[in-house]
Scaffold this motif. Structure first.
Motif, mmCIF file in Angstrom:
data_model
loop_
_atom_site.group_PDB
_atom_site.id
_atom_site.type_symbol
_atom_site.label_atom_id
_atom_site.label_comp_id
_atom_site.label_asym_id
_atom_site.label_seq_id
_atom_site.Cartn_x
_atom_site.Cartn_y
_atom_site.Cartn_z
ATOM 1 N N ALA A 40 19.184 12.658 -41.137
ATOM 2 C CA ALA A 40 18.091 12.587 -40.160
ATOM 3 C C ALA A 40 17.132 13.765 -40.299
ATOM 4 N N ALA A 41 17.660 14.945 -40.619
ATOM 5 C CA ALA A 41 16.798 16.120 -40.822
ATOM 6 C C ALA A 41 15.944 15.944 -42.076
ATOM 7 N N VAL A 42 16.549 15.406 -43.140
ATOM 8 C CA VAL A 42 15.795 15.133 -44.363
ATOM 9 C C VAL A 42 14.688 14.127 -44.072
ATOM 10 N N ALA A 43 15.026 13.068 -43.337
ATOM 11 C CA ALA A 43 14.029 12.040 -43.012
ATOM 12 C C ALA A 43 12.884 12.629 -42.188
ATOM 13 N N ALA A 44 13.198 13.501 -41.238
ATOM 14 C CA ALA A 44 12.151 14.115 -40.408
ATOM 15 C C ALA A 44 11.210 14.967 -41.257
ATOM 16 N N MET A 45 11.771 15.730 -42.193
ATOM 17 C CA MET A 45 10.925 16.546 -43.066
ATOM 18 C C MET A 45 10.039 15.662 -43.941
ATOM 19 N N GLU A 46 10.598 14.562 -44.437
ATOM 20 C CA GLU A 46 9.804 13.640 -45.260
ATOM 21 C C GLU A 46 8.678 13.013 -44.456
ATOM 22 N N VAL A 47 8.964 12.602 -43.225
ATOM 23 C CA VAL A 47 7.930 12.003 -42.376
ATOM 24 C C VAL A 47 6.847 13.033 -42.063
ATOM 25 N N ALA A 48 7.241 14.270 -41.811
ATOM 26 C CA ALA A 48 6.257 15.326 -41.546
ATOM 27 C C ALA A 48 5.329 15.508 -42.746
ATOM 28 N N LEU A 49 5.896 15.495 -43.942
ATOM 29 C CA LEU A 49 5.068 15.620 -45.157
ATOM 30 C C LEU A 49 4.150 14.410 -45.324
ATOM 31 N N GLU A 50 4.645 13.217 -45.009
ATOM 32 C CA GLU A 50 3.807 12.012 -45.094
ATOM 33 C C GLU A 50 2.639 12.089 -44.115
ATOM 34 N N ARG A 51 2.904 12.583 -42.909
ATOM 35 C CA ARG A 51 1.834 12.720 -41.908
ATOM 36 C C ARG A 51 0.751 13.680 -42.410
ATOM 37 N N ALA A 87 0.089 14.370 -45.548
ATOM 38 C CA ALA A 87 -0.583 13.730 -46.683
ATOM 39 C C ALA A 87 -1.631 12.728 -46.208
ATOM 40 N N GLU A 88 -1.366 12.051 -45.105
ATOM 41 C CA GLU A 88 -2.351 11.102 -44.551
ATOM 42 C C GLU A 88 -3.644 11.818 -44.174
ATOM 43 N N ARG A 89 -3.548 13.097 -43.836
ATOM 44 C CA ARG A 89 -4.733 13.902 -43.509
ATOM 45 C C ARG A 89 -5.261 14.627 -44.736
ATOM 46 N N ALA A 90 -4.671 14.354 -45.899
ATOM 47 C CA ALA A 90 -5.019 15.040 -47.149
ATOM 48 C C ALA A 90 -4.711 16.532 -47.063
ATOM 49 N N ASP A 91 -3.690 16.867 -46.272
ATOM 50 C CA ASP A 91 -3.241 18.246 -46.140
ATOM 51 C C ASP A 91 -1.973 18.398 -46.976
ATOM 52 N N GLY A 122 4.007 22.470 -38.005
ATOM 53 C CA GLY A 122 5.035 22.320 -36.986
ATOM 54 C C GLY A 122 4.838 21.099 -36.115
ATOM 55 N N VAL A 123 3.593 20.766 -35.805
ATOM 56 C CA VAL A 123 3.334 19.593 -34.970
ATOM 57 C C VAL A 123 3.684 18.315 -35.733
ATOM 58 N N ASP A 124 3.471 18.302 -37.057
ATOM 59 C CA ASP A 124 3.890 17.157 -37.867
ATOM 60 C C ASP A 124 5.404 16.954 -37.739
ATOM 61 N N LEU A 125 6.142 18.052 -37.838
ATOM 62 C CA LEU A 125 7.600 17.958 -37.744
ATOM 63 C C LEU A 125 8.034 17.587 -36.328
ATOM 64 N N CYS A 148 1.385 11.699 -32.513
ATOM 65 C CA CYS A 148 0.941 10.854 -33.632
ATOM 66 C C CYS A 148 -0.528 10.505 -33.484
ATOM 67 N N ALA A 149 -0.949 10.177 -32.270
ATOM 68 C CA ALA A 149 -2.353 9.843 -32.032
ATOM 69 C C ALA A 149 -3.235 11.054 -32.299
ATOM 70 N N ALA A 150 -2.810 12.228 -31.840
ATOM 71 C CA ALA A 150 -3.602 13.445 -32.057
ATOM 72 C C ALA A 150 -3.674 13.804 -33.536
ATOM 73 N N LEU A 151 -2.573 13.616 -34.263
ATOM 74 C CA LEU A 151 -2.576 13.933 -35.694
ATOM 75 C C LEU A 151 -3.458 12.982 -36.480
ATOM 76 N N ARG A 152 -3.535 11.724 -36.048
ATOM 77 C CA ARG A 152 -4.420 10.761 -36.731
ATOM 78 C C ARG A 152 -5.885 11.135 -36.551
#
Length: 145
Positions: free
Chosen positions: A83-94, A96-100, A105-108, A139-143
């Protein structure tokens, strides 16, 4: 993020846990990232979450040591819960969606709050935080960012 991961690793070792789990990530994140603390709707919520996490680290979380967090099967990253690995992966995907190229920390925090089965969400709920509402708002704020 590197400082937060190092803090989670130290916390897991100190707690005698076999792996870094999402509660370790949440604890370290709230201690290390003022932006993540500010992301809560109520300014008192981060303090309540940290209070619960401190209680966990001094004994209330011992029941968690009996088993690993996450789905059964091979662990993709030794020393980390699935679950920790998945959370880190999702944070990185978020990010990447912003081209960052770097997750923040907010992504995580958004990734942790969005996983209803992880220990971090159990901690958030016990501290009176509506994890689903938090995840949706972040999620809405990050988008929009």
């Amino acid at each position: 993020m590197a400082r937060m991961v190092a803090g989670a690793r130290r916390r897991a070792l100190r707690d005698g846990d076999r792996q870094i789990d999402t509660a370790h990530l949440l604890h370290s994140l709230l201690e290390a990232d003022p932006e993540a603390r500010a992301a809560f709707e109520d300014g008192e919520q981060p303090a309540r979450v940290l209070g619960y996490l401190v209680q966990r680290s001094i004994g209330y979380g011992l029941r968690w040591q009996a088993g690993a967090e996450g789905v059964p099967g091979p662990n993709p990253v030794p020393g980390w819960s699935p679950a920790a690995v998945a959370a880190m992966e999702v944070a990185l995907e978020r990010a990447a969606e912003r081209a960052d190229p770097r997750a923040g920390g907010v992504d995580l925090l958004a990734a942790l709050a969005a996983d209803p089965d992880c220990r971090a969400v159990e901690v958030l709920r016990r501290a009176g935080v509506d994890a689903e509402l938090l995840a949706g708002r972040l999620c809405a704020a990050l988008r929009r960012a």
